[in-house]
Design an enzyme around this catalytic site. Structure first.
Site, PDB file in Angstrom:
ATOM      1  N   HIS A  61      -2.712  13.513   3.424  1.00 44.63           N
ATOM      2  CA  HIS A  61      -1.632  14.481   3.224  1.00 44.63           C
ATOM      3  C   HIS A  61      -2.116  15.918   3.109  1.00 44.63           C
ATOM      4  O   HIS A  61      -1.305  16.845   3.202  1.00 44.63           O
ATOM      5  CB  HIS A  61      -0.842  14.121   1.962  1.00 44.63           C
ATOM      6  CG  HIS A  61      -0.141  12.798   2.040  1.00 44.63           C
ATOM      7  ND1 HIS A  61       1.081  12.642   2.641  1.00 44.63           N
ATOM      8  CD2 HIS A  61      -0.511  11.566   1.608  1.00 44.63           C
ATOM      9  CE1 HIS A  61       1.451  11.376   2.566  1.00 44.63           C
ATOM     10  NE2 HIS A  61       0.494  10.703   1.959  1.00 44.63           N
ATOM     11  N   HIS A 191       5.388   0.948   0.648  1.00 40.55           N
ATOM     12  CA  HIS A 191       6.367   1.370  -0.361  1.00 40.55           C
ATOM     13  C   HIS A 191       7.577   0.437  -0.277  1.00 40.55           C
ATOM     14  O   HIS A 191       8.710   0.877  -0.076  1.00 40.55           O
ATOM     15  CB  HIS A 191       6.768   2.833  -0.153  1.00 40.55           C
ATOM     16  CG  HIS A 191       5.705   3.802  -0.550  1.00 40.55           C
ATOM     17  ND1 HIS A 191       5.540   4.222  -1.860  1.00 40.55           N
ATOM     18  CD2 HIS A 191       4.743   4.418   0.171  1.00 40.55           C
ATOM     19  CE1 HIS A 191       4.523   5.070  -1.913  1.00 40.55           C
ATOM     20  NE2 HIS A 191       4.014   5.204  -0.694  1.00 40.55           N
ATOM     21  N   ASN A 215      -0.946  -1.223  -3.108  1.00 37.39           N
ATOM     22  CA  ASN A 215      -0.288  -0.135  -3.824  1.00 37.39           C
ATOM     23  C   ASN A 215       1.145   0.032  -3.330  1.00 37.39           C
ATOM     24  O   ASN A 215       1.406  -0.002  -2.125  1.00 37.39           O
ATOM     25  CB  ASN A 215      -1.055   1.172  -3.643  1.00 37.39           C
ATOM     26  CG  ASN A 215      -2.458   1.098  -4.217  1.00 37.39           C
ATOM     27  OD1 ASN A 215      -3.445   1.195  -3.504  1.00 37.39           O
ATOM     28  ND2 ASN A 215      -2.552   0.899  -5.517  1.00 37.39           N
ATOM     29  N   ALA A 216       2.076   0.230  -4.273  1.00 38.02           N
ATOM     30  CA  ALA A 216       3.501   0.447  -3.979  1.00 38.02           C
ATOM     31  C   ALA A 216       4.126  -0.748  -3.276  1.00 38.02           C
ATOM     32  O   ALA A 216       4.904  -0.608  -2.334  1.00 38.02           O
ATOM     33  CB  ALA A 216       3.703   1.719  -3.160  1.00 38.02           C
ATOM     34  N   ARG A 223       4.341 -18.451  -6.711  1.00 38.93           N
ATOM     35  CA  ARG A 223       5.480 -18.968  -5.951  1.00 38.93           C
ATOM     36  C   ARG A 223       6.224 -17.855  -5.215  1.00 38.93           C
ATOM     37  O   ARG A 223       7.272 -18.105  -4.630  1.00 38.93           O
ATOM     38  CB  ARG A 223       6.439 -19.713  -6.895  1.00 38.93           C
ATOM     39  CG  ARG A 223       5.938 -21.110  -7.263  1.00 38.93           C
ATOM     40  CD  ARG A 223       7.020 -21.926  -7.956  1.00 38.93           C
ATOM     41  NE  ARG A 223       7.294 -21.440  -9.294  1.00 38.93           N
ATOM     42  CZ  ARG A 223       6.654 -21.865 -10.398  1.00 38.93           C
ATOM     43  NH1 ARG A 223       5.703 -22.796 -10.284  1.00 38.93           N
ATOM     44  NH2 ARG A 223       6.951 -21.384 -11.579  1.00 38.93           N
ATOM     45  N   ASP A 244     -11.210   4.380  -3.979  1.00 37.36           N
ATOM     46  CA  ASP A 244     -11.641   5.429  -4.912  1.00 37.36           C
ATOM     47  C   ASP A 244     -11.931   4.888  -6.306  1.00 37.36           C
ATOM     48  O   ASP A 244     -12.269   5.646  -7.215  1.00 37.36           O
ATOM     49  CB  ASP A 244     -10.597   6.542  -4.997  1.00 37.36           C
ATOM     50  CG  ASP A 244      -9.238   6.060  -5.487  1.00 37.36           C
ATOM     51  OD1 ASP A 244      -9.058   4.847  -5.683  1.00 37.36           O
ATOM     52  OD2 ASP A 244      -8.336   6.916  -5.664  1.00 37.36           O
ATOM     53  N   ASP A 270      -5.735   8.804   1.800  1.00 35.26           N
ATOM     54  CA  ASP A 270      -4.425   9.107   1.209  1.00 35.26           C
ATOM     55  C   ASP A 270      -4.553  10.371   0.353  1.00 35.26           C
ATOM     56  O   ASP A 270      -3.927  10.506  -0.692  1.00 35.26           O
ATOM     57  CB  ASP A 270      -3.891   7.941   0.373  1.00 35.26           C
ATOM     58  CG  ASP A 270      -2.418   8.096  -0.013  1.00 35.26           C
ATOM     59  OD1 ASP A 270      -1.728   8.920   0.615  1.00 35.26           O
ATOM     60  OD2 ASP A 270      -1.954   7.422  -0.953  1.00 35.26           O
ATOM     61  N   ALA A 305      -0.560   9.735  -7.481  1.00 31.79           N
ATOM     62  CA  ALA A 305       0.042  10.569  -6.442  1.00 31.79           C
ATOM     63  C   ALA A 305      -0.989  10.895  -5.364  1.00 31.79           C
ATOM     64  O   ALA A 305      -1.438  12.025  -5.218  1.00 31.79           O
ATOM     65  CB  ALA A 305       0.616  11.840  -7.049  1.00 31.79           C
ATOM     66  N   GLY A 306      -1.381   9.877  -4.619  1.00 27.18           N
ATOM     67  CA  GLY A 306      -2.416  10.076  -3.626  1.00 27.18           C
ATOM     68  C   GLY A 306      -3.789  10.130  -4.281  1.00 27.18           C
ATOM     69  O   GLY A 306      -3.965   9.780  -5.453  1.00 27.18           O
TER      70      GLY A 306
END
Length: 396
Positions: A61, A191, A215-216, A223, A244, A270, A305-306
């Site tokens: 980003h 996400h 993640n997300a 199950r 990281d 990311d 946040a990244g």
């Protein structure tokens, strides 16, 4: 360099077939040849170093204090340059959730940089994601993945949209996956609150990437395997991983490698604007992100946040922390993402005829020493000497 032809010698070259001590010739913007033999007079002496292909980042980003979501060309250039100096010779520009018209405006700016050869393409992350898994995306700006809205963003990129992350369980999700596949744009599952069965449907519809796997998205239950198992087990899917030590416990990353193999893993950053910078407050689209001790979080602590990573750090962690072989690391940082983007004929490995995108590392520590993109040194060329008569060397 006074000559357009440069011979690199003395280094370990990480080739697709293994690691060798051959000489590598660069002519213009291409690798001209890889030849066996000892260093010769006039060669650039890289003894003690390892040469790998330039890194390819599918998901980033920003960096250097700048964001791709700013919609400002100079900021995007600065972000790309920051990551280039850390070995990312091919970079995708990832946006973040915002108003549709604003993202479209950003895409128009970023498209010009793709056309200028600065960026490899655009990745739209949001707004077509699950409200329950939005992470560092503004919930009030999320949208269902209506194919018409998805197409609006793709069209705004003027043929340079490479990937769209969406939640396939949302209304329009599967139809959008099919549309993206038909357009030749990568559909990525991320996400998301998707279950196992719906994720398989998305893969069958054409989804080929897991956006920052684990993640997300829901975790694995005995199950309710959820999206993670579906994405890991299907050989058609490339899984992004953020290495990281914050986003994933090292044992989880190791599990993904054992399951998918290096050829299906793309190690990404990311990264947001703080990559290559210090702690502080940074923008991420319409949100503010607090970076403390190198970890990016929303100010209320509700979500990571990244990251603040650069890919040279990712490479070193892969080798030192996870014990990957150098060829496995190259596969996940260069070859696999290049293949996914359809660029493996020109980047992703050290082979004659491909672009001279190179990263030079210290052979003992795997710290980055120098970077070459398209035959031109970005950094570090002043650290090497040329081979002189009688086995000596001279400053270049």
């Amino acid at each position: 360099m006074s000559s357009s032809r440069v011979m690199l010698a003395g280094a370990r070259l990480v080739l697709p077939g293994g690691v060798v001590g051959d000489r590598l010739a660069v002519e213009g913007d291409r690798i001209a040849a890889i030849a066996s033999g000892e260093p010769e007079i006039g060669d650039l002496d890289l003894t003690g170093h390892t040469v790998v292909p330039g890194f390819v980042d599918l998901h980033v980003h920003g960096g250097g204090g700048a964001s791709y979501a700013s919609g400002i060309a100079d900021e995007a250039l600065h972000a790309a340059r920051t990551h280039l100096e850390h070995g990312t010779t091919t970079t995708m520009a990832s946006t973040v959730t915002g108003e549709i018209d604003e993202i479209a405006r950003q895409a128009a700016v970023l498209s010009e940089l793709v056309e200028d050869g600065v960026l490899a393409g655009i990745h739209f992350e949001g707004p077509f994601i699950s409200p329950g898994r939005c992470g560092a995306h503004r919930p009030d700006l999320l949208r269902e993945p209506d194919p018409a809205l998805v197409r609006k963003l793709v069209d705004a990129a003027r043929g340079h949209a490479r990937m769209v992350t969406l939640a396939p369980e949302l209304p329009g999700g599967l139809d959008s996956v099919r549309m993206l596949a038909d357009l030749g744009v990568i559909a990525a599952v991320g996400h998301t609150d998707s279950d196992y069965a719906t994720t398989l449907e998305a893969i069958d519809a054409g989804a080929t990437v897991a956006t920052h796997l684990f993640n997300a998205m829901p975790g694995i239950a005995h199950r309710a395997p959820g999206p993670i198992v579906a994405l890991l087990e299907d050989e058609r899917v490339t899984v992004e991983l953020i290495n990281d030590g914050v986003h994933l416990d090292p044992s989880v990353l190791d599990l993904a490698y054992r399951t998918a193999g290096a050829s299906r893993v793309a190690l990404i950053t990311d990264a947001m604007g703080a990559a290559g910078m210090g702690d502080g407050l940074y923008p991420l689209g319409p949100l503010q992100v607090q970076v403390k001790d190198g970890v990016a979080m929303l100010p209320d602590g509700s979500s990571i946040a990244g990251s603040t990573l650069t890919l040279d750090q990712v490479f070193r962690r892969a080798m030192v922390v996870h014990g990957l072989t150098v060829n496995q690391a190259v596969e996940s940082l260069s070859a696999a993402p290049a293949r996914l983007l359809g660029l493996s004929d020109s980047i992703g490995s050290l082979e004659a005829g491909k672009l001279a995108d190179l990263v030079v590392l210290d052979s003992d520590t795997y710290d980055l020493v120098a970077v070459m993109r398209r035959g031109r040194w970005v950094r570090g060329d002043d650290l090497f000497t040329t081979v002189a008569p009688s086995g000596g060397s001279t400053a270049d």
